[in-house]
Design a protein around this motif. Structure first.
Motif, PDB file in Angstrom:
ATOM      1  N   GLU A  10      -0.565  17.171   5.645  1.00  0.00           N
ATOM      2  CA  GLU A  10       0.216  15.953   5.434  1.00  0.00           C
ATOM      3  C   GLU A  10       1.433  15.905   6.338  1.00  0.00           C
ATOM      4  N   GLU A  35       0.320  15.001   9.858  1.00  0.00           N
ATOM      5  CA  GLU A  35       0.018  13.574   9.968  1.00  0.00           C
ATOM      6  C   GLU A  35       1.292  12.733  10.001  1.00  0.00           C
ATOM      7  N   TYR A  36       2.231  13.075   9.159  1.00  0.00           N
ATOM      8  CA  TYR A  36       3.524  12.388   9.124  1.00  0.00           C
ATOM      9  C   TYR A  36       4.202  12.467  10.492  1.00  0.00           C
ATOM     10  N   THR A  53       3.747   3.200   6.510  1.00  0.00           N
ATOM     11  CA  THR A  53       4.000   2.716   5.151  1.00  0.00           C
ATOM     12  C   THR A  53       3.500   3.682   4.095  1.00  0.00           C
ATOM     13  N   ARG A  54       2.557   4.538   4.423  1.00  0.00           N
ATOM     14  CA  ARG A  54       2.056   5.486   3.412  1.00  0.00           C
ATOM     15  C   ARG A  54       3.016   6.625   3.148  1.00  0.00           C
ATOM     16  N   TRP A  55       4.021   6.771   3.992  1.00  0.00           N
ATOM     17  CA  TRP A  55       4.988   7.858   3.803  1.00  0.00           C
ATOM     18  C   TRP A  55       6.228   7.347   3.115  1.00  0.00           C
ATOM     19  N   ASP A  57       2.290  10.304  13.035  1.00  0.00           N
ATOM     20  CA  ASP A  57       2.553   8.880  12.839  1.00  0.00           C
ATOM     21  C   ASP A  57       3.934   8.503  13.369  1.00  0.00           C
ATOM     22  N   ASP A  62       1.890   0.203  10.549  1.00  0.00           N
ATOM     23  CA  ASP A  62       1.326   0.226   9.199  1.00  0.00           C
ATOM     24  C   ASP A  62       1.075   1.644   8.706  1.00  0.00           C
ATOM     25  N   ALA A  63       0.760   2.552   9.621  1.00  0.00           N
ATOM     26  CA  ALA A  63       0.500   3.951   9.235  1.00  0.00           C
ATOM     27  C   ALA A  63       1.726   4.576   8.591  1.00  0.00           C
ATOM     28  N   GLU A 109      -1.060  -1.524  13.741  1.00  0.00           N
ATOM     29  CA  GLU A 109      -1.697  -0.448  12.979  1.00  0.00           C
ATOM     30  C   GLU A 109      -0.895   0.849  13.022  1.00  0.00           C
TER      31      GLU A 109
END
Length: 146
Positions: A105, A108-109, A144-146, A112, A141-142, A138
């Motif tokens: 995680e 990925e953070y 926003t999950r963090w 992004d 937008d990636a 996109e």
């Protein structure tokens, strides 16, 4: 934590091996490298510009945030600038954590963030033309999950 912004190519294998060496307290090490990809068969090169000093501080800040949020044991970020040809490595992220979920995680953070917010500017060379790469929805937008 090690943050490197450099013009010269890096040896992914050597960097990954060095990052992992002697880690007996970490159960997971995640690595990622980004490369210059072709755009519809016409990309000849990419140029990346940055502001020295400001860029390193921004990368250190986000790496520190990732380390605290996911209890990382270590972080490595290498990002190149200058002119790169198709297939050349642009950047590398490595994270070490006691557990794989944290390492994945956090990696990925960081990826992004590097793609959408890090202070780098990219110019693509296609044939005789060159143009700056605009931010993509996109990529934003990636985040926003963090």
């Amino acid at each position: 934590m090690r943050i490197v912004v450099q013009e010269a190519p890096f040896d992914f294998g050597a960097e990954a091996a060095g990052f992992a060496a002697g880690r007996q307290d970490m159960g997971a090490i995640v690595t990622f490298t980004g490369v210059v990809r072709d755009v519809d068969g016409g990309l000849s090169a990419m140029e990346i510009e940055h502001y020295p000093g400001m860029t390193e501080k921004a990368l250190e800040k986000i790496a520190t945030e990732a380390s605290e949020r996911w209890s990382l044991g270590d972080v490595l970020v290498i990002h190149r600038f200058g002119r790169m040809e198709r297939g050349e490595q642009i950047m590398m992220v490595a994270t070490a954590a006691r557990h794989r979920k944290d390492a994945f995680e956090a990696a990925e953070y960081l990826m992004d963030y590097l793609k959408s917010r890090a202070p780098f500017w990219k110019k693509e060379h296609v044939g005789q033309d060159a143009g700056w790469v605009a931010a993509r929805d996109e990529d934003e937008d990636a985040l926003t999950r963090w």
